[in-house]
Enzyme design. Structure first.
Site, PDB file in Angstrom:
ATOM      1  N   SER B  55       0.860  -1.176   0.000  1.00 52.56           N
ATOM      2  CA  SER B  55       0.000   0.000   0.000  1.00 52.56           C
ATOM      3  C   SER B  55       0.893   1.221   0.000  1.00 52.56           C
ATOM      4  O   SER B  55       1.884   1.274   0.729  1.00 52.56           O
ATOM      5  CB  SER B  55      -0.885   0.035   1.252  1.00 52.56           C
ATOM      6  OG  SER B  55      -1.950  -0.866   1.145  1.00 52.56           O
ATOM      7  N   GLU B  62      -1.949  19.038  -4.932  1.00 53.21           N
ATOM      8  CA  GLU B  62      -3.243  19.035  -5.615  1.00 53.21           C
ATOM      9  C   GLU B  62      -4.145  17.897  -5.135  1.00 53.21           C
ATOM     10  O   GLU B  62      -5.186  17.649  -5.723  1.00 53.21           O
ATOM     11  CB  GLU B  62      -3.013  18.929  -7.128  1.00 53.21           C
ATOM     12  CG  GLU B  62      -2.171  20.063  -7.713  1.00 53.21           C
ATOM     13  CD  GLU B  62      -0.664  19.870  -7.512  1.00 53.21           C
ATOM     14  OE1 GLU B  62      -0.266  18.798  -7.012  1.00 53.21           O
ATOM     15  OE2 GLU B  62       0.100  20.800  -7.836  1.00 53.21           O
ATOM     16  N   SER B  63      -3.786  17.180  -4.112  1.00 51.57           N
ATOM     17  CA  SER B  63      -4.566  16.136  -3.411  1.00 51.57           C
ATOM     18  C   SER B  63      -3.742  14.864  -3.179  1.00 51.57           C
ATOM     19  O   SER B  63      -2.838  14.885  -2.381  1.00 51.57           O
ATOM     20  CB  SER B  63      -5.923  15.859  -4.035  1.00 51.57           C
ATOM     21  OG  SER B  63      -6.792  16.979  -3.846  1.00 51.57           O
ATOM     22  N   HIS B  68      -2.858   0.191  -4.074  1.00 55.14           N
ATOM     23  CA  HIS B  68      -2.896  -1.016  -3.260  1.00 55.14           C
ATOM     24  C   HIS B  68      -2.729  -2.192  -4.212  1.00 55.14           C
ATOM     25  O   HIS B  68      -3.474  -2.293  -5.190  1.00 55.14           O
ATOM     26  CB  HIS B  68      -4.224  -1.138  -2.507  1.00 55.14           C
ATOM     27  CG  HIS B  68      -4.514   0.035  -1.624  1.00 55.14           C
ATOM     28  ND1 HIS B  68      -3.842   0.258  -0.437  1.00 55.14           N
ATOM     29  CD2 HIS B  68      -5.382   1.062  -1.743  1.00 55.14           C
ATOM     30  CE1 HIS B  68      -4.300   1.369   0.121  1.00 55.14           C
ATOM     31  NE2 HIS B  68      -5.229   1.879  -0.641  1.00 55.14           N
ATOM     32  N   CYS B  83      -7.005  18.405  -7.742  1.00 54.87           N
ATOM     33  CA  CYS B  83      -7.836  19.601  -7.871  1.00 54.87           C
ATOM     34  C   CYS B  83      -7.035  20.670  -8.592  1.00 54.87           C
ATOM     35  O   CYS B  83      -5.804  20.646  -8.607  1.00 54.87           O
ATOM     36  CB  CYS B  83      -8.353  20.079  -6.518  1.00 54.87           C
ATOM     37  SG  CYS B  83      -7.112  20.279  -5.261  1.00 54.87           S
TER      38      CYS B  83
END
Lengths: 117, 117
Positions: B55, B62-63, B68, B83
């Site tokens: 993981s 930007e986020s 996984h 974003c």
């Protein structure tokens, strides 16, 4: 239908704006949500933006939780991605909704990893 | 419709199993995907599971991007949440598909933060 993971996408609106720019509060909230739903926390990464907004991710043994806040809109995008039957992602979702004071919310549940086998 | 964020959910199947348990490769791939699509990397957290599976999350200005892997099934769940207009999440998606050798894939795009204002 056998899915490897369950992914909850939370749209949290009309939240308590005062907490959406408080990185310590948000980190504590996400870690609480993770542990309360039965997940094992492995790591985290949080960042505060200037002038406002916070992004944070908690990696759990069962996948991840993440949050992005827009204090100026009272809006939070949160994701809870879990695999296995030992965790209750819905419980984590309710904790986030309550702690962030979201007056309006929606939750979309997406099954991840639907394999042919 | 004005959304704050664009969220790509990638289901990557029949991947090259040899790379799905290689944390250095996956970290490099996710960081490459982030920078190539125009994102600014702020932090990361990767974990290797025993006996297999990884993981990983990369927090960007930007986020976030996350991954996984299930080497035993040749399956990868990846998310690219961005974003703003300065990044091209589709470019990051294509890099992940190519580098992981996914013979089958699907991408679901979800608009996040559709506000009334």
């Amino acid at each position: 239908m056998n899915a490897l993971g369950k992914h909850l996408l939370l749209e949290l609106k009309d939240c308590n704006k005062e907490v959406l720019n408080d990185v310590a509060f948000l980190k504590g909230t996400l870690l609480t949500a993770a542990s309360e739903c039965g997940a094992t926390v492995l790591g985290e990464s949080f960042h505060q933006f200037n002038p406002q907004g916070i992004s944070g991710v908690v990696v759990i043994a069962e996948s991840h939780l993440c949050i992005h806040t827009w204090p100026e809109y009272g809006y939070v995008a949160a994701d809870i991605f879990t695999c296995g039957d030992s965790v209750q992602p819905e419980k984590a979702a309710q904790i986030l909704i309550r702690k962030l004071g979201a007056k309006n919310h929606s939750i979309v549940e997406i099954q991840r990893g639907i394999l042919d086998t």
